[in-house]
Each structure stands twice: as C-alpha cells, then as structure tokens.
Scaffold this active site. Structure first.
Site, PDB file in Angstrom:
ATOM      1  N   CYS A 269       0.844  -1.120   0.107  1.00 13.43           N
ATOM      2  CA  CYS A 269       0.057  -0.035  -0.084  1.00 13.43           C
ATOM      3  C   CYS A 269       0.916   1.108   0.062  1.00 13.43           C
ATOM      4  CB  CYS A 269      -0.889   0.174   1.285  1.00 13.43           C
ATOM      5  SG  CYS A 269      -0.324   0.181   2.696  1.00 13.43           S
TER       6      CYS A 269
ATOM      7  N   HIS B 220      -4.992   6.131   7.753  1.00 13.30           N
ATOM      8  CA  HIS B 220      -3.554   6.400   8.329  1.00 13.30           C
ATOM      9  C   HIS B 220      -2.766   7.341   7.447  1.00 13.30           C
ATOM     10  CE1 HIS B 220      -3.726   2.685   5.652  1.00 13.30           C
ATOM     11  NE2 HIS B 220      -2.594   3.251   5.206  1.00 13.30           N
TER      12      HIS B 220
END
Length: 683
Positions: free
Chosen positions: A418, A602
């Site tokens: 990611c 995040h």
C-alpha cells in the site's frame, strides 16, 4: 458473454498504453454491463414466463388455452379475456427497467443512490411506450450521482437529530425532480432513439444487410468493447423487439458461440505445440461454459484469424435471417445451453444451423490460414494471453487454461503493498497469510510493505485496485492482483486457487519458515509470540491506550471520522498535528475502508516524520458513517513508527473476520472491554 475474471495480470512485460477512446468505451461498456449482468436472472425469468404463458407459448397448446381465452394460462400471460393484464407485460415494462436503474444508482452512491435511481427510472418508464432499458441506464446512475453531490453539500452541517429528516426529504425531492425530468424529456428522447435504432435494424434486415454487423461486432469482442455494444444497444433493442414479436435476432448477433468454436477446433487439428494441446479444453469451456474470452488469445496470436471470426459471425447471422429465428431473451453467458434455453419452438432449427454453420465456416477459414502459416503458435499464445489481459485490464479466470502455469515456477513470495506500508497492507497481509497457511502452503511467505520500496524480485503483488498501476511500474514481472475489500475480498480465495496450480505440493509443504523481507523496509509477518508483546504494550498505553478508545463517535461522515481518529492520536502524543492532514491526503488517493464495517485511516508514506511513536486509536459509531458508499461502524486510526503495531493489527484483522467477535465489540460497554477483545490472541 460472461466475464468471470480474476483481477490480476500475468507475469509479462508491462502492458502497452491503451488508446484513450478505447479505454473510455471499455469503461462505458463495463458500466452498462455492471447494471445489466447482476439482473440477468430477471431477464431469464421473464423469458421463461414468456415462453410458457404467451398466446403462442409452450403451455398454450398443452392446455388448449386457445379455445379458452379465460384460462389460467391466458391470465398469467395477459392475453384473451385478460388482455393487458398478467405478468409478462408488467415485468418488461416496469420490473426490468427499474431494477436496472436501481442497480445503476447503487453503483454510484449505495442504497440512497439506488432509491433515487429507481424513482428517476419510473419517470422514463411512464413517459415512453417502449421498454425503457436505455432510459434506466441513464437515469439510474444520474440519480445516484446527483444524490451523492447533494449529500456532500450539507455533509457534517446537519444538526443532530435532523439527519434522517434531511436524508429522506432530500432523496424524495430529488426523486420527484428526476422523475419529472425523465417523464417529459429523457423518456421521449430515448424512445425517439430507440425508434430510430429499430428502424435501422429493420432496414438492415429488409435489405439483407444485418450479417455485415459482424464486421464490427467480432473485432469488438476481441478488444473487449462488446459490453458497450451488447448491453448498451443489442439487449435493450432486442428486449423491446421480443416484447412485440416474441423473439429477436439481435440477441444472437454477439452471443453465438459458433465462430469461437470453429477457431478453437481448427487449432485442435492444425495448430501445434501448446496451442494445439490447449485448444480442445478451451473449446469445451467456450461452447458449453459460454466464456468466449478464452478464444481471444488464439486470435491475437494469429491476427489474420479475425477474418475467420467475422465470416463465421456473418454466416450465423445470415442463417438466422433466412430462417427468421431469434431468442426470447438474452443468452448470458453465451453458452449453447443458455442459447437453447431462450430459443422458442419455431427457431430451434434456425438457431442450430446458425451456430453450427458459423462454426463450420470459421473452422474452414481458420484451417486454411493456419496451414498457410506454420510459425510457433505456442510462443505466440503466451504473449497473446498477456496481451488479451492487457486489453481487458484484468486477468481472466480461464487464462490458466491457456498458460497452464507453464511459464512460471511455484509462487513463494507474496507482498501486500500500500502507499505507506503500515495500515491496510498489514491487515490485508494478515488475512491473506491466514488463508494461505490454512490451505497448507507453509512455504509461501506473505509480507507487507510500501509501494515505494518494491523491487522486481517478487512472485505476486497484492494492492488496492487504485494502486496497481503504480506497483506494476516497479514490479513488471510479477503477478498483480487488485482488491477492493481488504478484509473479505474474494480475490484472496482466488490466490489460494492459483497456488493450487503453481504449488501443487502445498498440502505436504515444509513447516512454516520465517518470512523474508524483500527489502529493509519490508514489514515481516508478525509471529504468534507477538501477542504477549501487544498486550503488554497496550496495558502500558504505548500502542492502544485506553484514552484512545471512543465508544460513541461523534463524526457523521468519513472526513470527520478521520479527523476524530487522528485527533486521538495527537492527544495520545503519538503524532504531530500535520499527520492528521496526511491521513486525509491518504484517503484521497486510496480508500482505507477494509470491509466488514471497518476503516483504518492512516497517513501517507511522506508523513512518517510527523510520527513520534507508534499509536493506534479506536472509534465505534452508533450510526455507521458513509465511507465512499460503504458503511463504516468501526474506525481504527494508525500511526506506525516501526513494526511494533503489526501484531495488534494482525489480531484486529482476526477479530473482524469473526462475526461473533464483531458482535462482542459492538456490544462492549467499557474501554477496557474493547481493549481486551482487540488484544486477545486469536490463535
């Protein structure tokens, strides 16, 4: 034609850049297909009801209903003494368009978009005299999109207690306006277009020109533009024609399995090497399974074979025109079984001759071309399979039938990547690792890391679909699998199935080995022993402090939920304020919704300087917040300075894969109870 797909790419060079126009047409076709294909069962049901109960239906002759126009068959079919009633007409007039509009709205903006899309579709249905499939394909997504834009206007601005009132009235008023617009404007325009298109088809039929449509349709299939043609034009026109005459030849223009069958049979006889060996199995899948895409690589390997597909298609259409044959409803997938299921009694001869006539012509033409060109089909077939998947933008679930895994060894190194390499990738890797371990592939390592740290040394890369192209740039030789749902993606099961082909000795594999990191920045799999560490750190407040747990979140949308989770990290001293902005920036690039009601926002990889220490926050919402059309009931904020948060993320993943644990989490009354559920070992 059915499109069962695995969203990945073969181990091949990077795909060529697609032309902008073709990409746009493909996207249009995909959108149309996504509205129609989930509802094909309804079309089949309507076709079967029509076959059984109309005035010329199968049960009419059996029960002698022609002599008794008040019979139960006539009642259901809506003819005789029940003219205008029954089931057949309402289904095609109301049910089929409305569920298409509902599906289109849902694709854009969830349930709210679906409701407004259905209301808007009702306007065009009532404003026209033909079945409004095209109108539904316009009004459904339009209603969903407008509802989404309206919701953004007052997002976070509605006073508590008035949310439901605003939501319901805004949807109702927008539905009113769109239904009115559809009734007076869109409906008549679509009917005019339908009439013009119908007249064009009639002209082609009356002048014996309909077979020439294969000149466009067959190449379009190879380029994956068939959805735009089939679901955008042929299915709506064919359904309207079938409603009037009981059948339509338009359903057979693209679905005829004959041309592909002939090409594959020619390879079975005159091909060589792997192409010849794989063609018989491909022919069975194509003809009986209806997966037409399996013959596309054979044509791409020998582009001149497009002539065989065109001539075969033209032959099938010509025979259907000569015999006046057609289908009652779409044949999906394009299998001979599905074709016969929708064939009326007076068309069986014509349809059969059209299918096998098309197969015979494409076989003869392909045979001549193959015998005249004896180059290495086997090498070309592997390259053509990769080219097919590049054109499609996805890997076909039947591609393994063509390559057989012969072009690669066992898959032992899987990386879940990611943007930042700490949140979604860690949790996704945990879920996938558990599935692979349960399947017995103990020699396969699954690690997570940031895309920026990827090197072209891995066997398989898993990413969110919005990040796949970035991952391909640094790992062009790997298999790439794209996912939408990190927690329960069906792609994980497909990866396990892929391992069954590439790693046949999985069940007897060696005991688990310590996962290796491909680079210093790679995040290794958390060991089982890390559970104790997590519990100790949680108790000490270093990772998930009790003050960072909120049982009744105040946010009403994704943006405010991200801020709420981020501010808890700031308050805990885990991050500086700029990290919260990076969390919002991260969400703009790729959604952090994991599935099963969980989102884990995040920061970006560039924001790691704003992290003081590892920290995790937890927020539970009494009313789930809208997370880009999906409902998030639990939001976990993450700031990872190293690897010490991975064990806790691993356990959180196990919690959200267990429905009973999620129920416990939903019913928890204290922060301590939430912490205990999240940190308890799931091993």
């Amino acid at each position: 034609m059915s499109e069962a797909v695995l969203s990945s790419d073969t181990k091949a060079p990077p795909p060529k850049k697609k032309s902008g126009m073709r990409v746009r047409v493909q996207k249009l076709g995909t959108g149309l297909s996504n509205m129609v294909m989930p509802n094909i069962g309804a079309f089949i049901a309507w076709g079967l009801i029509t076959a059984l109960f109309i005035e010329t239906g199968w049960l009419t002759g059996i029960f002698g209903s022609l002599d008794n126009p008040g019979s139960w068959v006539a009642h259901i079919g809506g003819w005789g003494d029940y003219e205008g009633g029954g089931v057949v007409a309402p289904m095609i007039t109301y049910l089929l368009p409305i569920i298409i509009g509902y599906t289109g709205g849902r694709m854009v903006h969830g349930n709210r978009g679906a409701v407004v899309g259905a209301i808007a579709t009702m306007g065009v249905v009532a404003g026209a005299e033909v079945p409004m499939f095209m109108g539904a394909m316009i009004m459904g997504p339009l209603g969903g999109w407008l509802m989404k834009q309206l919701d953004k206007i007052w997002e976070g601005k509605v006073r508590p207690g008035f949310e439901m009132l605003v939501d319901n009235f805004s949807a109702g008023i927008l539905g009113l306006l769109l239904a009115t617009l559809g009734f007076f404007t869109v409906g008549p325009l679509v009917q005019a277009f339908t009439d013009a298109a119908g007249n064009t088809v009639d002209f082609l039929v009356n002048h014996d020109l309909l077979p020439f449509t294969s000149v466009f349709i067959e190449p379009a299939k190879i380029l994956f533009l068939n959805n735009a043609i089939n679901h955008g034009v042929l299915t709506p026109l064919g359904t309207a024609q079938a409603a009037e005459t009981g059948k339509s030849i338009l359903f057979l223009l693209e679905a005829n399995p004959g041309p592909g069958l002939g090409i594959l049979l020619a390879f079975s006889v005159f091909g060589k090497g792997f192409a010849k060996a794989s063609a018989p199995g491909a022919a069975i899948i194509q003809f009986f399974g209806g997966i037409h895409e399996i013959y596309f690589p054979y044509v791409l390997a020998k582009p001149k074979l497009i002539a065989a597909a065109i001539l075969g298609g033209m032959t099938g259409v010509f025979i259907n025109v000569m015999f006046g044959s057609g289908l009652r409803a779409p044949a999906a997938p394009g299998s001979i079984i599905a074709v016969y299921a929708q064939t009326p009694g007076d068309s069986f001869v014509g349809v059969t001759l059209a299918v096998f006539g098309a197969a015979a012509v494409s076989f003869l033409v392909s045979s001549v071309l193959l015998k005249a060109d004896r180059s290495n089909e086997e090498a070309d077939l592997f390259a053509a399979t990769a080219e097919m998947e590049s054109l499609k933008g996805k890997k076909s679930s039947v591609a393994a039938t063509l390559t057989g895994g012969a072009d690669r060894g066992p898959i032992t190194d899987i990386v879940f990547a990611c943007d930042a390499g700490m949140g979604s990738s860690a949790m996704g890797a945990s879920v996938l690792r558990k599935k692979i371990k349960k399947a017995g592939y103990h020699d396969v390592t699954v690690v997570n890391q940031a895309i920026s740290n990827l090197t072209d040394t891995h066997d398989l890369i898993v990413t969110h679909r919005d990040l796949t192209e970035r991952a391909k740039q640094s790992t062009p030789s790997a298999i790439h699998v794209s996912v939408d749902d990190f927690m329960s993606s069906p792609r994980y099961d497909e990866i396990v199935e892929m391992l069954a082909q590439t790693n046949p000795d999985g069940e007897s594999a060696a005991p688990a080995v310590e996962p290796r990191s491909a680079s210093p920045a790679a995040s290794a799999a958390p060991a089982a022993s890390a559970t104790t560490t997590v519990e100790e750190k949680t108790a000490g407040g270093s990772v998930l402090a009790l003050e960072s747990i909120v049982l009744h979140g105040a946010a009403t949308n994704a943006d405010s939920a991200i801020t709420e989770a981020g501010q808890l990290l700031v308050a805990a001293g885990a991050v500086d304020v700029p990290y919260v902005d990076a969390m919002h920036e991260r969400e703009k690039s790729v959604s952090t919704f994991m599935g099963n009601g969980l989102a884990i926002p995040h920061g970006t990889n560039e924001a790691k300087d704003a992290i003081r220490r590892t920290g995790i926050s937890f927020v539970r919402y009494d009313r789930p917040v809208d997370w880009n059309g999906k409902e998030a009931e639990f939001v976990v904020g993450i700031a990872g300075a190293g690897k010490d948060h991975l064990a806790l993320l691993n356990q959180i993943a196990h919690v959200f894969l267990d429905a009973d644990e999620v129920t416990r989490l939903r019913a928890a009354q204290t922060r301590e109870e939430v912490a205990q559920i999240l940190t308890a070992s799931s091993e």
